[in-house]
Enzyme design. Structure first.
Site, PDB file in Angstrom:
ATOM      1  N   ARG A  13      19.161 -13.161   5.025  1.00 59.74           N
ATOM      2  CA  ARG A  13      20.824 -12.590   4.300  1.00 59.74           C
ATOM      3  C   ARG A  13      21.329 -13.971   3.907  1.00 59.74           C
ATOM      4  O   ARG A  13      21.325 -14.607   4.907  1.00 59.74           O
ATOM      5  CB  ARG A  13      21.410 -12.203   5.690  1.00 59.74           C
ATOM      6  N   HIS A  28       0.950  -1.920   0.012  1.00 64.32           N
ATOM      7  CA  HIS A  28       0.140   0.156   0.337  1.00 64.32           C
ATOM      8  C   HIS A  28       0.989   1.130   0.525  1.00 64.32           C
ATOM      9  O   HIS A  28       2.100   0.979   0.374  1.00 64.32           O
ATOM     10  CB  HIS A  28      -1.093   0.313   1.422  1.00 64.32           C
ATOM     11  N   LYS A  31      14.636  -8.825  -0.096  1.00 62.78           N
ATOM     12  CA  LYS A  31      15.557  -8.768  -1.688  1.00 62.78           C
ATOM     13  C   LYS A  31      15.775  -9.661  -2.217  1.00 62.78           C
ATOM     14  O   LYS A  31      15.693 -10.947  -1.071  1.00 62.78           O
ATOM     15  CB  LYS A  31      16.775  -8.109  -1.459  1.00 62.78           C
TER      16      LYS A  31
END
Length: 187
Positions: free
Chosen positions: A182, A119, A168
């Site tokens: 990670r 959002h 990511k």
């Protein structure tokens, strides 16, 4: 506005403005997804019937080599693409408006969440939604209770440890752990 119009906008990564005609289409498609997943999750279903319901949910054929253990949840369904020989364990939740693509030979652990929408941060635009796809490469193992966030690609042969939050991209042949996830080793 129809589903095809919405998918073009979603797959282009364009914002869906709250209360717009496209937002209304998304809501309508979501009601269908909730109906289908309700049937899928309402009792025991033979594996072939599970695949039939998944094909109805996604609007695409589902390979006989795909196994899903219900319950399985999706609030859209029409932007999921499944490869061959995939196993999705029980309790997984796919928010797939932005697109979820799972490559061949993947294992998806219990209660994995794949979220493809954000959002808007601005309070006056909070109802606006920003789609971004999740792409899972080949031979990926995602552990139980992991969360994969919008726009993430997980490279081939990688492992996402249980309870990790993937914020990511994950390189190929990597093991990721934690929140945020990670890389802790290469395979």
């Amino acid at each position: 506005m129809e589903l095809e119009d919405l998918l073009l906008v979603l797959n282009a990564g364009k914002t869906i403005t709250g209360n717009s005609p496209l937002h209304e289409v998304m809501h309508r498609v979501s009601q269908d997804a909730l109906r289908i997943t309700g049937e899928l999750n309402s009792g025991y279903r033979e594996p072939a019937r599970v695949r039939e319901l998944l094909a109805e949910l996604t609007g695409k054929p589902v390979a006989e080599s795909v196994t899903v253990f219900p319950p399985f949840y999706s609030d859209f369904g029409k932007n999921i693409t499944l490869g061959e020989r995939i196993f999705i364990n029980s309790g997984c939740k796919f928010q797939d408006q932005g697109g979820v693509v799972i490559g061949d030979d993947c294992l998806i652990g219990h209660n994995t969440v794949m979220a493809t929408l954000n959002h808007d941060l601005s309070p006056i635009r909070r109802a606006d939604m920003h789609p971004a796809p999740i792409v899972i490469g080949r031979n990926v193992w995602i552990g139980s209770n992991a969360t994969v966030l919008p726009g993430v690609t997980i490279g081939d042969n990688s492992v996402v440890a249980a309870a990790s939050v993937v914020t990511k991209d994950v390189p190929e042949n990597s093991v990721v752990v934690g929140s945020p996830a990670r890389v802790v080793r290469s395979l």
